[in-house]
Design a protein around this motif. Structure first.
Motif, mmCIF file in Angstrom:
data_model
loop_
_atom_site.group_PDB
_atom_site.id
_atom_site.type_symbol
_atom_site.label_atom_id
_atom_site.label_comp_id
_atom_site.label_asym_id
_atom_site.label_seq_id
_atom_site.Cartn_x
_atom_site.Cartn_y
_atom_site.Cartn_z
ATOM 1 N N SER A 114 0.831 -1.214 0.000
ATOM 2 C CA SER A 114 0.000 0.000 0.000
ATOM 3 C C SER A 114 0.864 1.264 0.000
ATOM 4 O O SER A 114 0.384 2.347 0.342
ATOM 5 N N THR A 115 2.135 1.129 -0.364
ATOM 6 C CA THR A 115 3.060 2.260 -0.369
ATOM 7 C C THR A 115 2.608 3.330 -1.362
ATOM 8 O O THR A 115 2.218 3.032 -2.488
ATOM 9 N N THR A 116 2.669 4.586 -0.929
ATOM 10 C CA THR A 116 2.305 5.711 -1.796
ATOM 11 C C THR A 116 3.374 6.799 -1.686
ATOM 12 O O THR A 116 4.163 6.810 -0.738
ATOM 13 N N PHE A 117 3.355 7.703 -2.661
ATOM 14 C CA PHE A 117 4.252 8.861 -2.614
ATOM 15 C C PHE A 117 3.415 10.122 -2.717
ATOM 16 O O PHE A 117 2.627 10.283 -3.648
ATOM 17 N N ASN A 118 3.573 11.005 -1.746
ATOM 18 C CA ASN A 118 2.854 12.278 -1.733
ATOM 19 C C ASN A 118 3.717 13.330 -2.403
ATOM 20 O O ASN A 118 4.735 13.758 -1.846
ATOM 21 N N SER A 119 3.320 13.742 -3.613
ATOM 22 C CA SER A 119 4.134 14.690 -4.380
ATOM 23 C C SER A 119 4.113 16.089 -3.769
ATOM 24 O O SER A 119 5.057 16.863 -3.963
ATOM 25 N N VAL A 120 3.052 16.423 -3.031
ATOM 26 C CA VAL A 120 2.974 17.741 -2.386
ATOM 27 C C VAL A 120 3.982 17.826 -1.243
ATOM 28 O O VAL A 120 4.724 18.805 -1.109
ATOM 29 N N GLU A 121 4.014 16.784 -0.416
ATOM 30 C CA GLU A 121 4.946 16.757 0.706
ATOM 31 C C GLU A 121 6.314 16.225 0.308
ATOM 32 O O GLU A 121 7.259 16.280 1.108
ATOM 33 N N ASN A 122 6.408 15.663 -0.925
ATOM 34 C CA ASN A 122 7.639 15.040 -1.405
ATOM 35 C C ASN A 122 8.108 13.981 -0.401
ATOM 36 O O ASN A 122 9.264 13.960 0.024
ATOM 37 N N LYS A 123 7.180 13.088 -0.068
ATOM 38 C CA LYS A 123 7.445 12.122 0.999
ATOM 39 C C LYS A 123 6.790 10.781 0.669
ATOM 40 O O LYS A 123 5.683 10.732 0.152
ATOM 41 N N PHE A 124 7.506 9.709 0.998
ATOM 42 C CA PHE A 124 6.946 8.366 0.894
ATOM 43 C C PHE A 124 6.132 8.040 2.140
ATOM 44 O O PHE A 124 6.494 8.417 3.251
#
Length: 267
Positions: free
Chosen positions: A115-125
């Motif tokens: 269920s790993t995601t990457f948040n492009s706004v926070e630039n965080k995995f």
């Protein structure tokens, strides 16, 4: 009957080969031994004991694997442009963090679980993470773990004597009763021969991202929490006296070997 030792046995469990006399004893032995009653198709059979039935069983097992792999390859999600873009994005972002992220085809257990995601706004995995406590035979799955969280903070709800959940604390009492300095966090080094399994020791004071840099990750990280004072068979690279610590840049290899190892593990 190996459960009640009173009645004559009528049944034999295909999984653990224990004899039972009734449905009640069957249920009791499954509960006591955590047995699912399903025959282990991959159990080792010596050459001297190998029969035509074992050969037929292996043949059918390989047929089942072939059908499952074919069905996974035909799954519509495999060819979905959105899925391909998402996986490409995850791998690309991980590569930018000096992490080699490997993904498996649809149908593999780790691919379904991840269920790993990457948040492009926070630039965080936000990682899917699995914690294994081998001394207590316990396993926990975490979802949405931010990559800037330290390993010590991740483990607090499990092994901290004050902050951990009472139920979890009781199950992991070997860990909670031990000094924090005795706790070691290990992660398996991927793409090594099965007869040469080694682990990297991680730094609990550093963030998850810092610990994953320079590592090969297959789908998501799996961390083994062990105690220095208790014997275990996990050999830490660079501490076994036979080979030096490996440069993390040399840990990666081809995806084909990764998939081959995952097939054997899943089987």
């Amino acid at each position: 009957c190996e459960t009640c030792s009173k009645e004559e046995a009528k049944y034999r469990c295909p999984r653990c080969m224990r004899y039972s006399c009734s449905l009640l004893c069957v249920k009791k032995h499954k509960l006591a031994l955590s047995c699912n009653g399903v025959r282990d198709k991959t159990a080792f059979v010596s050459v001297n004991e190998f029969t035509d039935l074992n050969l037929l069983s292996d043949y059918r097992f390989l047929e089942d694997v072939g059908r499952t792999a074919d069905a996974a390859a035909r799954h519509c999600v495999v060819h979905s442009p959105a899925t391909k873009r998402l996986l490409y994005c995850l791998r690309n972002k991980a590569r930018g963090c000096n992490i080699e992220l490997k993904t498996l085809p649809v149908g593999f257990t780790k691919r379904r679980e991840n269920s790993t995601t990457f948040n492009s706004v926070e630039n965080k995995f936000y990682w899917h993470l699995k914690l294994i406590f081998p001394h207590c035979h316990a396993e926990y799955t975490l979802k949405g773990v931010p990559d800037d969280k330290t390993l010590a903070d991740i483990l607090k709800p499990y092994i901290d004597p004050v902050e951990s959940d009472p139920v979890v604390c009781q199950r992991l009492k070997i860990y909670t009763a031990s000094p924090q300095s005795d706790v070691r966090i290990l992660m398996k080094i991927e793409n090594r021969n099965r007869n040469s399994v080694r682990y990297n020791e991680l730094d609990a004071s550093r963030s998850l991202l810092d610990n994953l840099k320079g590592k090969v990750i297959i789908e998501y990280p799996t961390l083994f929490v062990v105690l220095k004072t208790l014997k275990n068979d996990m050999v830490v690279l660079g501490q076994d006296g036979s080979e030096p610590a490996e440069n993390s840049d040399n840990e990666s290899s081809s995806l084909s070997s990764v998939e081959e190892g995952e097939i054997r593990d899943s089987s």
